[in-house]
Design an enzyme around this catalytic site. Sequence first.
Site, PDB file in Angstrom:
ATOM      1  N   LYS A 263       0.812  -1.205   0.000  1.00  0.00           N
ATOM      2  CA  LYS A 263       0.000   0.000   0.000  1.00  0.00           C
ATOM      3  C   LYS A 263       0.858   1.273   0.000  1.00  0.00           C
ATOM      4  O   LYS A 263       2.016   1.257   0.427  1.00  0.00           O
ATOM      5  CB  LYS A 263      -0.951  -0.034   1.191  1.00  0.00           C
ATOM      6  CG  LYS A 263      -1.988  -1.151   1.093  1.00  0.00           C
ATOM      7  CD  LYS A 263      -3.046  -1.042   2.169  1.00  0.00           C
ATOM      8  CE  LYS A 263      -4.144  -2.071   1.953  1.00  0.00           C
ATOM      9  NZ  LYS A 263      -5.239  -1.945   2.947  1.00  0.00           N
ATOM     10  N   ARG A 342      -1.822 -15.495   2.657  1.00  0.00           N
ATOM     11  CA  ARG A 342      -2.746 -14.998   3.669  1.00  0.00           C
ATOM     12  C   ARG A 342      -2.184 -15.231   5.070  1.00  0.00           C
ATOM     13  O   ARG A 342      -2.334 -14.401   5.964  1.00  0.00           O
ATOM     14  CB  ARG A 342      -4.114 -15.683   3.522  1.00  0.00           C
ATOM     15  CG  ARG A 342      -4.967 -15.070   2.432  1.00  0.00           C
ATOM     16  CD  ARG A 342      -6.381 -15.620   2.433  1.00  0.00           C
ATOM     17  NE  ARG A 342      -7.063 -15.375   3.692  1.00  0.00           N
ATOM     18  CZ  ARG A 342      -7.614 -14.221   4.042  1.00  0.00           C
ATOM     19  NH1 ARG A 342      -7.538 -13.177   3.220  1.00  0.00           N
ATOM     20  NH2 ARG A 342      -8.231 -14.081   5.204  1.00  0.00           N
ATOM     21  N   ARG A 362       1.504  -7.492   8.333  1.00  0.00           N
ATOM     22  CA  ARG A 362       0.682  -6.401   8.859  1.00  0.00           C
ATOM     23  C   ARG A 362       1.070  -6.031  10.285  1.00  0.00           C
ATOM     24  O   ARG A 362       0.951  -4.867  10.677  1.00  0.00           O
ATOM     25  CB  ARG A 362      -0.788  -6.787   8.763  1.00  0.00           C
ATOM     26  CG  ARG A 362      -1.308  -6.733   7.315  1.00  0.00           C
ATOM     27  CD  ARG A 362      -2.607  -7.450   7.139  1.00  0.00           C
ATOM     28  NE  ARG A 362      -3.193  -7.195   5.820  1.00  0.00           N
ATOM     29  CZ  ARG A 362      -4.147  -7.937   5.286  1.00  0.00           C
ATOM     30  NH1 ARG A 362      -4.619  -8.990   5.943  1.00  0.00           N
ATOM     31  NH2 ARG A 362      -4.628  -7.649   4.090  1.00  0.00           N
ATOM     32  N   ASN A 372      -2.600  -0.983   6.569  1.00  0.00           N
ATOM     33  CA  ASN A 372      -2.143  -2.270   7.108  1.00  0.00           C
ATOM     34  C   ASN A 372      -1.086  -2.925   6.222  1.00  0.00           C
ATOM     35  O   ASN A 372      -0.971  -4.145   6.173  1.00  0.00           O
ATOM     36  CB  ASN A 372      -3.327  -3.212   7.337  1.00  0.00           C
ATOM     37  CG  ASN A 372      -4.137  -3.474   6.070  1.00  0.00           C
ATOM     38  OD1 ASN A 372      -3.863  -2.900   5.015  1.00  0.00           O
ATOM     39  ND2 ASN A 372      -5.140  -4.330   6.182  1.00  0.00           N
ATOM     40  N   HIS A 375      -2.293  -5.456   0.790  1.00  0.00           N
ATOM     41  CA  HIS A 375      -3.578  -6.059   0.450  1.00  0.00           C
ATOM     42  C   HIS A 375      -3.320  -7.490   0.025  1.00  0.00           C
ATOM     43  O   HIS A 375      -2.375  -7.771  -0.713  1.00  0.00           O
ATOM     44  CB  HIS A 375      -4.244  -5.309  -0.707  1.00  0.00           C
ATOM     45  CG  HIS A 375      -5.378  -6.072  -1.333  1.00  0.00           C
ATOM     46  ND1 HIS A 375      -6.668  -6.006  -0.854  1.00  0.00           N
ATOM     47  CD2 HIS A 375      -5.400  -6.948  -2.379  1.00  0.00           C
ATOM     48  CE1 HIS A 375      -7.437  -6.798  -1.584  1.00  0.00           C
ATOM     49  NE2 HIS A 375      -6.699  -7.371  -2.516  1.00  0.00           N
TER      50      HIS A 375
END
Length: 395
Positions: A263, A342, A362, A372, A375
């Site tokens: 991000k 993930r 994160r 965070n 993505h």
Amino acid sequence: MPGTPTRSPARTPPDSATQRFRGIDVQQDRYAFFSEYYDKLADIVRKYQLIYQESDSSVEMYDLKSKKLFLKKTAMPSLKLEDLFIGAIITVVGRQLTVTDFADENTRARFAGQREESLALIKADAFGHLGHIISIIQKESFRIFKLKMFPISKRDSDDFAALSDKPDRLPLAAGSRVVAVVLQGQGAVDKWQHVMGPSNPAVARRTTIDSVRAQYGRDEQRNAVEGSDTVHDAKQEVPFFFSTRRIFPATAQFRDTACCVIKPHAVLSGQAGYIIQKIIDEGFEITAIEMFKLEPENAEEFLEVYKGVVVEFADMVSELTSGNCIALEIKKPGGNSYAAFRELAGPSDAAIAKALRPNTLRALFGIDKIKNAVHCTDLEEDTTLDVEYFFKILQ
């Protein structure tokens, strides 16, 4: 109320050549830029002159259409002079402004030398250290203007070698890949040459032990990085990769991979390299990578699955459009790439991640639920769609 946009018919954009502020020569301390803001509700682009006073980190803005004061002089201690450059995205009183040009000759002269460009190539033999090298680039205060992975054919290798006047320059390895990076900064070409070190890593380890080639090069052919030798070469080499004149096939595989988007807040804070290296160190292979600046409609489209589902949707779009992001296609050899990433990304709320999964991306690099760090795709069936959005649709 401090920071509230204020309109006044009496104030017009000042003449930077004659105004002085509190005895300070504005030619030395005051900088003027043109900027744009997309007003989604009105569906128009609003244009402003933005005045930045370095001595007190203050900003004032003038509406170019009405020629009136839009924002009175407001302190913005978090905004630094180095944050202001053509193409920069800054947030002022809730508006995301894109800096489009210099508004006076003083500002143009002050920033002109900082726009020199150099092409940096990170070669396939150093992909295991890609994050380390990007971190070095950011620590050296280069501005990363563009970044993308490219495949190299025999023709590409020959044509690229022909651009340089340097007779002993080794060609890029045909059949390999490179990550091409456009660096901007004062004396970018000479500075990148120094950061790379001598082309022979053995010599580099004797003479410039902190250089990239000393740390990550193996031999003269596998020496980690390449770069423009002269400003003239850079002007030819940058368009070789970053223009529509040459079409490169995608390196993305679009199968059994995962999508990661670093991000803007993490890119701006210099954490992108650390995030990339963490992904590599956890056993992932990066099969595609590119820097993007998303428009609001792009971000809304990409995040559409969350619309009407999470109350933070507007904030998620705002973060993803607040600056450059870096999209990656990554693959976990011998494993489920989606599930593995993930697991590495961790809980979406950085505060929860720090408490429960402190070694996740994160937890290590995130700030809150919106900022965070990365993505990652929530639903496995959407993984290919996410990868295709960046590496097919936006190409």
